[in-house]
Design a protein around this motif. Structure first.
Motif, PDB file in Angstrom:
ATOM      1  N   GLU A 147       1.465   5.285  16.628  1.00  0.00           N
ATOM      2  CA  GLU A 147       0.905   4.009  17.086  1.00  0.00           C
ATOM      3  C   GLU A 147      -0.002   4.238  18.298  1.00  0.00           C
ATOM      4  O   GLU A 147      -1.090   3.650  18.403  1.00  0.00           O
ATOM      5  CB  GLU A 147       2.027   3.040  17.454  1.00  0.00           C
ATOM      6  N   ARG A 148       0.453   5.086  19.190  1.00  0.00           N
ATOM      7  CA  ARG A 148      -0.284   5.323  20.436  1.00  0.00           C
ATOM      8  C   ARG A 148      -1.664   5.926  20.178  1.00  0.00           C
ATOM      9  O   ARG A 148      -2.619   5.601  20.874  1.00  0.00           O
ATOM     10  CB  ARG A 148       0.552   6.243  21.328  1.00  0.00           C
ATOM     11  N   VAL A 149      -1.757   6.805  19.176  1.00  0.00           N
ATOM     12  CA  VAL A 149      -3.058   7.422  18.879  1.00  0.00           C
ATOM     13  C   VAL A 149      -3.832   6.650  17.806  1.00  0.00           C
ATOM     14  O   VAL A 149      -4.928   7.044  17.416  1.00  0.00           O
ATOM     15  CB  VAL A 149      -2.902   8.899  18.450  1.00  0.00           C
ATOM     16  N   GLY A 150      -3.253   5.563  17.319  1.00  0.00           N
ATOM     17  CA  GLY A 150      -3.986   4.669  16.439  1.00  0.00           C
ATOM     18  C   GLY A 150      -4.102   5.077  14.991  1.00  0.00           C
ATOM     19  O   GLY A 150      -5.053   4.670  14.310  1.00  0.00           O
ATOM     20  N   ILE A 151      -3.141   5.862  14.474  1.00  0.00           N
ATOM     21  CA  ILE A 151      -3.221   6.276  13.065  1.00  0.00           C
ATOM     22  C   ILE A 151      -1.905   6.062  12.327  1.00  0.00           C
ATOM     23  O   ILE A 151      -1.591   6.792  11.384  1.00  0.00           O
ATOM     24  CB  ILE A 151      -3.676   7.748  12.921  1.00  0.00           C
ATOM     25  N   ALA A 152      -1.147   5.062  12.734  1.00  0.00           N
ATOM     26  CA  ALA A 152       0.117   4.781  12.048  1.00  0.00           C
ATOM     27  C   ALA A 152      -0.108   4.462  10.573  1.00  0.00           C
ATOM     28  O   ALA A 152       0.734   4.755   9.721  1.00  0.00           O
ATOM     29  CB  ALA A 152       0.837   3.622  12.729  1.00  0.00           C
ATOM     30  N   ASN A 153      -1.271   3.900  10.253  1.00  0.00           N
ATOM     31  CA  ASN A 153      -1.585   3.560   8.859  1.00  0.00           C
ATOM     32  C   ASN A 153      -1.830   4.783   7.987  1.00  0.00           C
ATOM     33  O   ASN A 153      -1.864   4.685   6.757  1.00  0.00           O
ATOM     34  CB  ASN A 153      -2.810   2.649   8.806  1.00  0.00           C
ATOM     35  N   LEU A 154      -1.971   5.954   8.612  1.00  0.00           N
ATOM     36  CA  LEU A 154      -2.233   7.194   7.866  1.00  0.00           C
ATOM     37  C   LEU A 154      -0.974   8.049   7.737  1.00  0.00           C
ATOM     38  O   LEU A 154      -1.056   9.216   7.330  1.00  0.00           O
ATOM     39  CB  LEU A 154      -3.334   8.006   8.560  1.00  0.00           C
ATOM     40  N   LYS A 155       0.156   7.492   8.024  1.00  0.00           N
ATOM     41  CA  LYS A 155       1.425   8.218   8.099  1.00  0.00           C
ATOM     42  C   LYS A 155       1.678   9.110   6.886  1.00  0.00           C
ATOM     43  O   LYS A 155       2.133  10.247   7.028  1.00  0.00           O
ATOM     44  CB  LYS A 155       2.550   7.205   8.243  1.00  0.00           C
ATOM     45  N   HIS A 156       1.359   8.635   5.679  1.00  0.00           N
ATOM     46  CA  HIS A 156       1.677   9.380   4.461  1.00  0.00           C
ATOM     47  C   HIS A 156       0.475  10.139   3.898  1.00  0.00           C
ATOM     48  O   HIS A 156       0.570  10.710   2.820  1.00  0.00           O
ATOM     49  CB  HIS A 156       2.240   8.432   3.406  1.00  0.00           C
ATOM     50  N   ARG A 157      -0.620  10.206   4.638  1.00  0.00           N
ATOM     51  CA  ARG A 157      -1.828  10.885   4.174  1.00  0.00           C
ATOM     52  C   ARG A 157      -1.700  12.394   4.366  1.00  0.00           C
ATOM     53  O   ARG A 157      -1.273  12.857   5.434  1.00  0.00           O
ATOM     54  CB  ARG A 157      -3.032  10.379   4.966  1.00  0.00           C
ATOM     55  N   PRO A 158      -2.051  13.200   3.357  1.00  0.00           N
ATOM     56  CA  PRO A 158      -2.083  14.661   3.561  1.00  0.00           C
ATOM     57  C   PRO A 158      -3.090  15.013   4.660  1.00  0.00           C
ATOM     58  O   PRO A 158      -4.180  14.427   4.724  1.00  0.00           O
ATOM     59  CB  PRO A 158      -2.548  15.194   2.201  1.00  0.00           C
ATOM     60  N   ILE A 159      -2.736  15.965   5.513  1.00  0.00           N
ATOM     61  CA  ILE A 159      -3.587  16.273   6.667  1.00  0.00           C
ATOM     62  C   ILE A 159      -4.959  16.789   6.259  1.00  0.00           C
ATOM     63  O   ILE A 159      -5.938  16.611   6.968  1.00  0.00           O
ATOM     64  CB  ILE A 159      -2.900  17.270   7.620  1.00  0.00           C
ATOM     65  N   GLY A 160      -5.042  17.434   5.093  1.00  0.00           N
ATOM     66  CA  GLY A 160      -6.325  17.958   4.635  1.00  0.00           C
ATOM     67  C   GLY A 160      -7.317  16.886   4.231  1.00  0.00           C
ATOM     68  O   GLY A 160      -8.505  17.168   4.067  1.00  0.00           O
ATOM     69  N   GLN A 161      -6.860  15.647   4.093  1.00  0.00           N
ATOM     70  CA  GLN A 161      -7.730  14.549   3.690  1.00  0.00           C
ATOM     71  C   GLN A 161      -8.243  13.741   4.878  1.00  0.00           C
ATOM     72  O   GLN A 161      -8.929  12.729   4.705  1.00  0.00           O
ATOM     73  CB  GLN A 161      -6.995  13.621   2.715  1.00  0.00           C
ATOM     74  N   LEU A 162      -7.950  14.180   6.070  1.00  0.00           N
ATOM     75  CA  LEU A 162      -8.333  13.440   7.266  1.00  0.00           C
ATOM     76  C   LEU A 162      -9.682  13.906   7.804  1.00  0.00           C
ATOM     77  O   LEU A 162     -10.115  15.034   7.561  1.00  0.00           O
ATOM     78  CB  LEU A 162      -7.282  13.632   8.362  1.00  0.00           C
ATOM     79  N   SER A 163     -10.329  13.052   8.564  1.00  0.00           N
ATOM     80  CA  SER A 163     -11.541  13.447   9.283  1.00  0.00           C
ATOM     81  C   SER A 163     -11.149  14.317  10.478  1.00  0.00           C
ATOM     82  O   SER A 163      -9.977  14.397  10.860  1.00  0.00           O
ATOM     83  CB  SER A 163     -12.279  12.209   9.780  1.00  0.00           C
ATOM     84  N   GLY A 164     -12.143  14.948  11.090  1.00  0.00           N
ATOM     85  CA  GLY A 164     -11.860  15.794  12.248  1.00  0.00           C
ATOM     86  C   GLY A 164     -11.202  15.029  13.379  1.00  0.00           C
ATOM     87  O   GLY A 164     -10.257  15.509  14.009  1.00  0.00           O
ATOM     88  N   GLY A 165     -11.695  13.820  13.648  1.00  0.00           N
ATOM     89  CA  GLY A 165     -11.103  13.024  14.707  1.00  0.00           C
ATOM     90  C   GLY A 165      -9.676  12.613  14.395  1.00  0.00           C
ATOM     91  O   GLY A 165      -8.805  12.618  15.274  1.00  0.00           O
ATOM     92  N   GLN A 166      -9.416  12.272  13.135  1.00  0.00           N
ATOM     93  CA  GLN A 166      -8.051  11.913  12.734  1.00  0.00           C
ATOM     94  C   GLN A 166      -7.113  13.105  12.837  1.00  0.00           C
ATOM     95  O   GLN A 166      -5.972  12.976  13.294  1.00  0.00           O
ATOM     96  CB  GLN A 166      -8.064  11.360  11.309  1.00  0.00           C
TER      97      GLN A 166
END
Length: 247
Positions: free
Chosen positions: A125-144
């Protein structure tokens, strides 16, 4: 929080084969201050951070925190490496990675406690990505991706935070989030040390700086370090930077 007020780097040197990467670096990193390590490419910025943490073997010197070597207190340190050093194809979700920050306190192959899960959820929540909790890390942007590892560091409940180029290749929104959290950590008495890659506007976010070019050029407050003479010694030639940063 440890009563130690600073990390004391004493005559630290690193040599790779016959090449001296760092020579005789002596400086302090104060708690309650956001400190950046800056310098040109190849200056030894990441090497200094890794040598402080024992990730590369120093050829001379030591690093103390309080009355003990820092390498004997690494359970108090949260370290975020450069994104290029992380295997983003590893089959892990955002939640998996953030919970890894609790392994030291939980133990390997043991169930995470309710407290650990709450800390991980709060960090997301603090870093603003709670909605990505179940996303594989390889599918994230660099900032995420950078925010995931910052959340992992927060769950460690460390006293010293060391980040290696966390601002490289990230978006402005993530940069603002990262700096806000780092300032919060510093203001609550933590020791926060960041390798930073340029002299752009973001440098105004640092309280103190360590300026390197294989040896220490200057350390101290941002105003004291960013003088024209120090910049000339570190970078050579004309280096464009914000004149308001210079004494």
């Amino acid at each position: 929080m440890n009563s130690a007020s600073s990390l004391a780097v004493d005559h630290l040197g690193v040599q790779y084969r016959m090449v001296k990467a760092l020579t005789n670096v002596t400086c302090s990193v104060n708690s309650g201050r956001l400190t950046g390590i800056i310098g040109p490419n190849g200056a030894g910025k990441s090497t200094l951070l890794k040598a402080m943490l024992g990730l590369v073997l120093p050829t001379s010197g030591q690093v103390m925190w309080g009355d003990k070597p820092l390498k004997q207190q690494l359970d108090r340190v949260a370290y975020i490496p450069q994104r290029s050093q992380i295997d983003w194809t590893y089959p892990a979700t955002v939640w998996d990675v953030v919970l890894m920050g609790r392994i030291r306190k939980t133990g390997w192959l043991k169930r995470y406690s309710t407290v650990s899960r709450r800390l991980a959820a709060d960090a997301l929540e603090r870093v603003g990505i709670a909605n990505l909790k179940h996303r594989p890390i390889g599918q994230l942007s660099g900032g995420q991706q950078q925010r995931v590892f910052l959340a992992k560091a927060l769950t460690e409940e460390a006293e010293i935070f060391c980040l290696d180029e966390p601002l490289a290749g990230i978006d402005k929104k993530t940069e603002a989030i990262v700096f806000n959290i780092l300032h919060e950590l510093a203001h609550t008495g933590h020791t926060v040390l960041v390798v930073h890659h340029d002299l752009g506007q973001a440098i105004t976010n640092f309280d103190d700086l360590i300026l390197l070019n294989r040896e220490l050029i200057a350390s101290g407050s941002r105003e004291d370090v960013l003088t024209k003479n120090n910049i000339q010694r570190a970078f050579g030639g004309h280096v464009p930077f914000f004149e308001s940063n210079a004494a």
